[in-house]
Design an enzyme around this catalytic site. Sequence first.
Site, PDB file in Angstrom:
ATOM      1  N   ASP A  34       0.831  -1.206   0.000  1.00  0.00           N
ATOM      2  CA  ASP A  34       0.000   0.000   0.000  1.00  0.00           C
ATOM      3  C   ASP A  34       0.869   1.261   0.000  1.00  0.00           C
ATOM      4  O   ASP A  34       1.958   1.259   0.570  1.00  0.00           O
ATOM      5  CB  ASP A  34      -0.908  -0.026   1.240  1.00  0.00           C
ATOM      6  CG  ASP A  34      -2.077   0.924   1.115  1.00  0.00           C
ATOM      7  OD1 ASP A  34      -2.287   1.486   0.014  1.00  0.00           O
ATOM      8  OD2 ASP A  34      -2.788   1.118   2.114  1.00  0.00           O
ATOM      9  N   ASN A  82     -10.702  -3.306  -6.184  1.00  0.00           N
ATOM     10  CA  ASN A  82      -9.939  -2.341  -6.994  1.00  0.00           C
ATOM     11  C   ASN A  82     -10.606  -2.009  -8.331  1.00  0.00           C
ATOM     12  O   ASN A  82     -10.218  -1.040  -9.001  1.00  0.00           O
ATOM     13  CB  ASN A  82      -8.506  -2.829  -7.252  1.00  0.00           C
ATOM     14  CG  ASN A  82      -7.596  -2.678  -6.043  1.00  0.00           C
ATOM     15  OD1 ASN A  82      -6.632  -3.419  -5.876  1.00  0.00           O
ATOM     16  ND2 ASN A  82      -7.889  -1.723  -5.185  1.00  0.00           N
TER      17      ASN A  82
HETATM   18  C1  FPP Z   1      -1.881   0.175  -3.367  1.00  0.00           C
HETATM   19  O1  FPP Z   1      -1.447   1.506  -3.449  1.00  0.00           O
HETATM   20  C2  FPP Z   1      -1.351  -0.603  -4.457  1.00  0.00           C
HETATM   21  C3  FPP Z   1      -2.104  -1.238  -5.417  1.00  0.00           C
HETATM   22  C4  FPP Z   1      -3.557  -1.184  -5.441  1.00  0.00           C
HETATM   23  C5  FPP Z   1      -1.502  -2.002  -6.517  1.00  0.00           C
HETATM   24  C6  FPP Z   1      -0.252  -2.751  -6.234  1.00  0.00           C
HETATM   25  C7  FPP Z   1       0.482  -2.868  -7.506  1.00  0.00           C
HETATM   26  C8  FPP Z   1       1.816  -2.825  -7.650  1.00  0.00           C
HETATM   27  C9  FPP Z   1       2.748  -2.817  -6.513  1.00  0.00           C
HETATM   28  C10 FPP Z   1       2.432  -2.762  -9.003  1.00  0.00           C
HETATM   29  C11 FPP Z   1       2.412  -3.976  -9.846  1.00  0.00           C
HETATM   30  C12 FPP Z   1       2.384  -5.291  -9.146  1.00  0.00           C
HETATM   31  C13 FPP Z   1       2.971  -6.421  -9.632  1.00  0.00           C
HETATM   32  C14 FPP Z   1       2.779  -7.713  -8.943  1.00  0.00           C
HETATM   33  C15 FPP Z   1       3.826  -6.384 -10.804  1.00  0.00           C
HETATM   34  P1  FPP Z   1      -2.531   2.669  -3.587  1.00  0.00           P
HETATM   35  O2  FPP Z   1      -2.646   2.995  -5.023  1.00  0.00           O
HETATM   36  O3  FPP Z   1      -3.814   2.280  -2.926  1.00  0.00           O
HETATM   37  O4  FPP Z   1      -1.807   3.798  -2.782  1.00  0.00           O
HETATM   38  P2  FPP Z   1      -2.480   4.966  -1.929  1.00  0.00           P
HETATM   39  O5  FPP Z   1      -3.259   4.301  -0.815  1.00  0.00           O
HETATM   40  O6  FPP Z   1      -1.297   5.735  -1.424  1.00  0.00           O
HETATM   41  O7  FPP Z   1      -3.345   5.749  -2.874  1.00  0.00           O
END
Ligand code: FPP
Length: 254
Positions: A34, A82
């Site tokens: 996250d 998501n």
């Molecule tokens: C949460 O951060 C992250 C995600 C919803 C996606 C995770 C994806 C990756 C790490 C990239 C690709 C993954 C792979 C396996 C290649 P957020 O967007 O909710 O962050 P925030 O809470 O700060 O807005």
Amino acid sequence: MILSRSRLSRKTAPAPAAGDGPAVVPRHVAIIMDGNGRWAKARHLPRVAGHRAGAEAVRRTLRASAKLGIECVTLYAFSSENWKRPEEEIADLTGLMKQFIRSELDEIHASNIRLRIIGDHRAFEPEAAAMVDEAVARTAGNTGSTLVVALNYGSQDELARAMRKLGERIQAGTLDPEAISPDLIAAELDTADLPPLDLLIRTSGEVRLSNFLLWQAAYAELFFTDTLWPDFDEACLAAAVDVYARRERRYGGR
Ligand code: FPP
């Protein structure tokens, strides 16, 4: 102080650490990655830049976990919730997933790592879903560690699917409701043949499970860090594993 093996669970047979890692290593570590968005925002960058940096953190973490001798790593890459994100962000995440497979699969396969998916990745666009299928098939015979990627995964949905399967068996007359036990339920989950979850890490300062491995986390140690996912590295993983090694797991006993 590093715990002696005898103080660890009966279920968790600690794998010997490779290299200079701690003496007690969790077999199965799951991570809620996250903070990509906040990382990007702090740099006045678009969210996709945060996700790109998050993919780099995935690469670092996989190398670090191999060094530590962790047998199974489960990453929460895309939750069933998501889909509520803007279409553009979903496309960016799907693109990163495909890019990750293109750039990392050879190394994953050469490292004898088996790729597994939990959740239902068929919901992604056909090319992405097919690439995931091919990657899973190509690495299926690998016998080293396991990389589990949660795609379109939600724990409540996983439990509902498991209950449906048990219900069908009851309806078909092949299962006595009295025979339903925690083990029988666990056997119907997407994680059925994986080692028990030992350590669950969440980055970015949020302190909740967000529908991730709710059943599996029953006795897992939880580790929350303020580090944003794109900044997560070998030292962060080692710190989490070190905290894990110091915890006493009692499983309800004394
Ligand atoms: C949460 O951060 C992250 C995600 C919803 C996606 C995770 C994806 C990756 C790490 C990239 C690709 C993954 C792979 C396996 C290649 P957020 O967007 O909710 O962050 P925030 O809470 O700060 O807005």
